[in-house]
Each structure stands twice: as C-alpha cells, then as structure tokens.
Design an enzyme around this catalytic site. Sequence first.
Site, PDB file in Angstrom:
ATOM      1  N   TYR A   1       0.927  -1.333  -0.082  1.00  0.00           N
ATOM      2  CA  TYR A   1       0.376  -0.289  -0.357  1.00  0.00           C
ATOM      3  C   TYR A   1       0.638   0.794  -0.086  1.00  0.00           C
ATOM      4  O   TYR A   1       0.500   2.843  -0.348  1.00  0.00           O
ATOM      5  CB  TYR A   1      -0.859   0.297   1.525  1.00  0.00           C
TER       6      TYR A   1
ATOM      7  N   LYS B   1       1.166   3.989  -2.824  1.00  0.00           N
ATOM      8  CA  LYS B   1       0.739   5.671  -2.156  1.00  0.00           C
ATOM      9  C   LYS B   1       1.859   6.127  -2.653  1.00  0.00           C
ATOM     10  O   LYS B   1       1.356   8.141  -3.095  1.00  0.00           O
ATOM     11  CB  LYS B   1       0.058   5.317  -1.119  1.00  0.00           C
TER      12      LYS B   1
END
Length: 248
Positions: free
Chosen positions: A156, A160
Amino acid sequence: MANELISTALVTGASRGIGKAIALTLAKEGYTVFLTYASKKDEAISVVKEIEAHGGKAQAFCLNIGDSEAITQFFKDEIKDKVRLDVLVNNAGITKDGLIMRMKDDDFDNVINVNLRGSFICIREAFKIMSKQRLGRIINIVSVVGQMGNAGQANYAAAKAGLIGITKSAAKEFGSRSITVNAVAPGFIETDMTAVLADDVKAKYAAQIPLGTFGSAQNIADAVAFLASEKAAYITGQVLPVNGGLYC
C-alpha cells in the site's frame, strides 16, 4: 463543442467513505458527478439518490479500476464527447496488508495494480480529454503511509508513494494545457476500516496526532473541493497533507 457539454467530475471508488464524501461535496459545488464502484452497487445508487435529493445530478458506474481495458472503454463510452470532464479524483483503492516476509506476490501485485496502475490509466485517459479542453483538475488521493511508511503495508505504501511520483510528473507534463495535478494525503480518518479497530488501538494512533483525534471524510472532501476550484488554479504538483499534524 466542449463548452456546450456538461461540467462533470469523475470520482472513482465513491460508494462509501472518503469517496462518497467527495462525490457529495463536488455535487454541491455544481458538478454533475460520475461515480464508480467495484461491488457496492446499492451503496453507490444511494449516493446518487442523496445527490439528486439535494438538487444535484449524478450517475453511478460499475468499473474495475484494476482492469486497464475496462477503464479505457469506460472513458470512450461514457466520457469522451459526451460530457466536459473538468475534474478527475482518483480515490479507488484496496488493501491487502501483511508483513513483507509473509506477503504473497498476488497481494503485492493486486494492490499495485488497483491503487497505482489503475490511477495511472485514469490519468492518462483523462488527459486525452482535458488536453483538448485546455483545462482540467486531476486530484489523487494518496496517504500519509505513502510518505512515512507503515509496518504491514509495504504494498500500500509503495502504491501511494508511486502515485505521489506520478502526480508530480504529470503536473510537469500537463501544465502547458492548463491542467493541474495534485494529491491529497489523508492521515488517520474515521471510515469503515478504522471503525473496526479496538478502542485501545485507536487511542494509540490518536496519541501520535498533534490534534489528538482522527479526521473525517469531510475533511478530505473539503481539501479536494479546494484543489478543484479556481482558488487553486496556480497550485500543481503538490501533496496536501490532511493529517492533523501527523507528519512523516
């Protein structure tokens, strides 16, 4: 012809949480909102009805942001020459948490595919339309995790952080067409995902935040609305942290 088309904001992953708040807020700003969902059809339709109940206009579309061909076809069928795409908000995302030593390849790849590659495809397709208009706002929802990392979220965080890089690169490429590209980086926000956390876990996270509390989905939506507005016309390539002071 473009000036005769309907001013539209596309918000991906808007059936609930932050995406829903963004859709509702942009509708109040006067945009016709196109919102996408992956599986929560009833919730997406509920968002549309709520927008319409307040005098706005919206449509919901089922779209797998992990499928690049589906995204390309969606822009061709529903956006190009049909509406004026003024705003794109890349909000859709998934999590597949796990420690690096135990993380499966598929869990890494799926998060990168949806959160990073899918957003990239949306940006690319939106630019094809916005460049002809010579106007547009692209806003990517990233995360404080992409700035400071987080144990158990390497996939994740990588996605990002990569989206932050795309934001800055796209800003340099698109500026000559009067298209701004920015990101909003939420900190700990009250959503369905954080609601399931135990009280002691929430307290531990809150203790790290100078303002001492989690943010709201509306806090993020307000930041997006600002970046989509004329007030932010001279802002591009930036990451706006909305995190209560939780800096990396």
